[in-house]
Enzyme design. Structure first.
Site, PDB file in Angstrom:
ATOM      1  N   TYR A 136       0.832  -1.208   0.000  1.00  0.00           N
ATOM      2  CA  TYR A 136       0.000   0.000   0.000  1.00  0.00           C
ATOM      3  C   TYR A 136       0.870   1.263   0.000  1.00  0.00           C
ATOM      4  CZ  TYR A 136      -4.676  -2.061   0.809  1.00  0.00           C
ATOM      5  OH  TYR A 136      -5.868  -2.709   0.683  1.00  0.00           O
ATOM      6  N   SER A 137       1.536   1.531   1.127  1.00  0.00           N
ATOM      7  CA  SER A 137       2.242   2.802   1.314  1.00  0.00           C
ATOM      8  C   SER A 137       3.383   2.971   0.312  1.00  0.00           C
ATOM      9  CB  SER A 137       2.806   2.887   2.732  1.00  0.00           C
ATOM     10  OG  SER A 137       1.778   2.936   3.687  1.00  0.00           O
ATOM     11  N   GLU A 251      -9.038  -4.761   9.427  1.00  0.00           N
ATOM     12  CA  GLU A 251      -7.898  -4.806  10.337  1.00  0.00           C
ATOM     13  C   GLU A 251      -8.343  -4.640  11.784  1.00  0.00           C
ATOM     14  OE1 GLU A 251      -3.821  -3.285   8.972  1.00  0.00           O
ATOM     15  OE2 GLU A 251      -5.209  -1.855   8.066  1.00  0.00           O
TER      16      GLU A 251
END
Length: 396
Positions: A136-137, A251
């Site tokens: 993701y990041s 999450e």
């Protein structure tokens, strides 16, 4: 929510205890306490074998919303999932290297994937045979995930991915990575993104570089994609933002309660250090320790209250704000109760090992990131302001 453990739950607890006592032996017993925050690198190879052991017992995928046994897993109720987490923590079983596949990717495939994808990936995750990491990041798109620059172009029946991801846990051990990438160059922000599944074994097309941290270890990695093959897209092209946000919401929930069991063990270690060193006689420190205990209980009851609840857009952000700040304060307390001794490592400095850290020092350094990773506090407050309170959107 009227939360309590019934007879079926206690029978499940007895079964879990019996299985753990009979299997967490030999080389696996030596893993006790390994693989927690700040030490995810410890015993990685043996912990991978432990994943297969868990899979052979059917203990992977308790929370998957599918027919029991469909992919080789048991299915447990919410209370049974909590029971398993409690028993797992009670025997100090090792940190899971398969948690990303089990708790993030698998529920996403069940909700948004097609049947072929579920049949391809879920059995392998349930058996503990395939590990996953999360792409993701990026260096310039951490908390602002919609600003990512990784691109993917169509190539036959799949895609070719080029770009860079950062802060990728377990990238060196993972067999697959789920990657959020831009598949429509003409779109901006959250539009035109796709959720792709990328095999990590692609020499020359994927490079993993460990990120050395101030703790001296490397729990995270940079991952570079240079035309890497991505044969699967989940939810359809362009649906990546919706799929990714659904994954982030997963999450929380039972995983939050699992996390709090670890927090309780860390708090107990800090209290023990305060008693052992005499810091507990300081009324200010004593009040701070009591406050940490009380806040942890509040977080537990809040997690139980919201367990299984749907439609509360702010619940995940509230939970992240609560535990991120709490855990960071615990790390600070871990140093405060040690006083000046907190600046000293457990062994003398040497050229081969410039410095080593004990568990409480690693706790302090790791928790500095708690209010940043998984969505910074600022991002969480913006989500609550805009999606829950209906306040004007922040100009970007």
């Amino acid at each position: 929510m009227d939360f309590g453990f019934g007879c079926a739950d206690e029978a499940f607890r007895a079964e879990a205890r019996e299985w753990l006592s009979g299997h967490l032996v030999g080389d696996y017993a030596a893993l006790a306490g390994m693989g927690g925050p700040g030490s995810e690198h410890e015993g990685a190879l043996v912990r991978r074998e432990w994943e297969r052991e868990l899979g052979s017992g059917g203990w992977i995928g308790l929370g998957w919303e599918c027919a029991e046994g469909a992919y080789g897993n048991r299915v447990g109720s919410l209370t049974q999932q909590v029971v398993w987490a409690e028993e797992y923590a009670r025997v100090r079983a090792p940190g899971r290297v398969g948690h990303i596949g089990e708790n993030l990717l698998a529920p996403t495939l069940i909700a948004a994937g097609d049947e072929a994808q579920r049949r391809r990936f879920l059995p392998a995750i349930a058996r503990g045979e395939e590990l996953w990491c999360q792409g993701y990041s990026e260096p310039e798109a951490g908390s602002d995930l919609a600003g990512l620059r990784t691109v993917a172009v169509r190539d036959g029946g799949g895609y070719r991915v080029s770009g860079q991801k950062i802060w990728t846990s377990l990238a060196g051990e993972a067999d697959w990575c789920f990657v959020l990438a831009r598949t429509d160059a003409g779109e901006r922000r959250h539009r035109g993104l796709s959720f792709l599944l990328v095999p990590m074994d692609q020499p020359g097309r994927i490079e993993v570089r460990p990120i050395r941290q101030m703790s001296g270890t490397a729990e995270f990695n940079e991952v570079f994609f240079d035309g890497a093959r991505a044969p699967h897209v989940v939810g359809g092209e362009g649906a990546g933002w919706r799929v990714a946000m659904g994954l982030l919401a997963r999450e929380r929930g039972v995983s939050t309660l699992v996390q709090q069991i670890g927090f309780a063990a860390e708090l107990a270690a800090v209290v023990a250090a305060a008693v052992r060193g005499g810091a507990v006689r300081d009324p200010v420190l004593r009040e701070q320790l009591v406050r940490q205990w009380a806040e942890l209980r509040v977080m537990r009851w809040n997690a139980l209250r919201t367990l299984g609840a749907a439609g509360d857009a702010g619940a995940p952000s509230v939970a992240k704000l609560l535990w991120g700040g709490w855990h960071q304060r615990l790390g600070e307390l871990a140093m405060r109760v040690r006083g000046a001794a907190a600046a000293l490592g457990p062994v003398d400095w040497s050229a081969r090992a410039p410095y080593e850290l004990d568990a409480l020092q690693r706790l302090f350094l790791f928790t500095r990131a708690d209010t940043l990773y998984g969505g910074s506090d600022e991002i969480q407050r913006n989500i609550i302001a805009e999606r829950v309170l209906g306040l004007p959107r922040l100009e970007r």
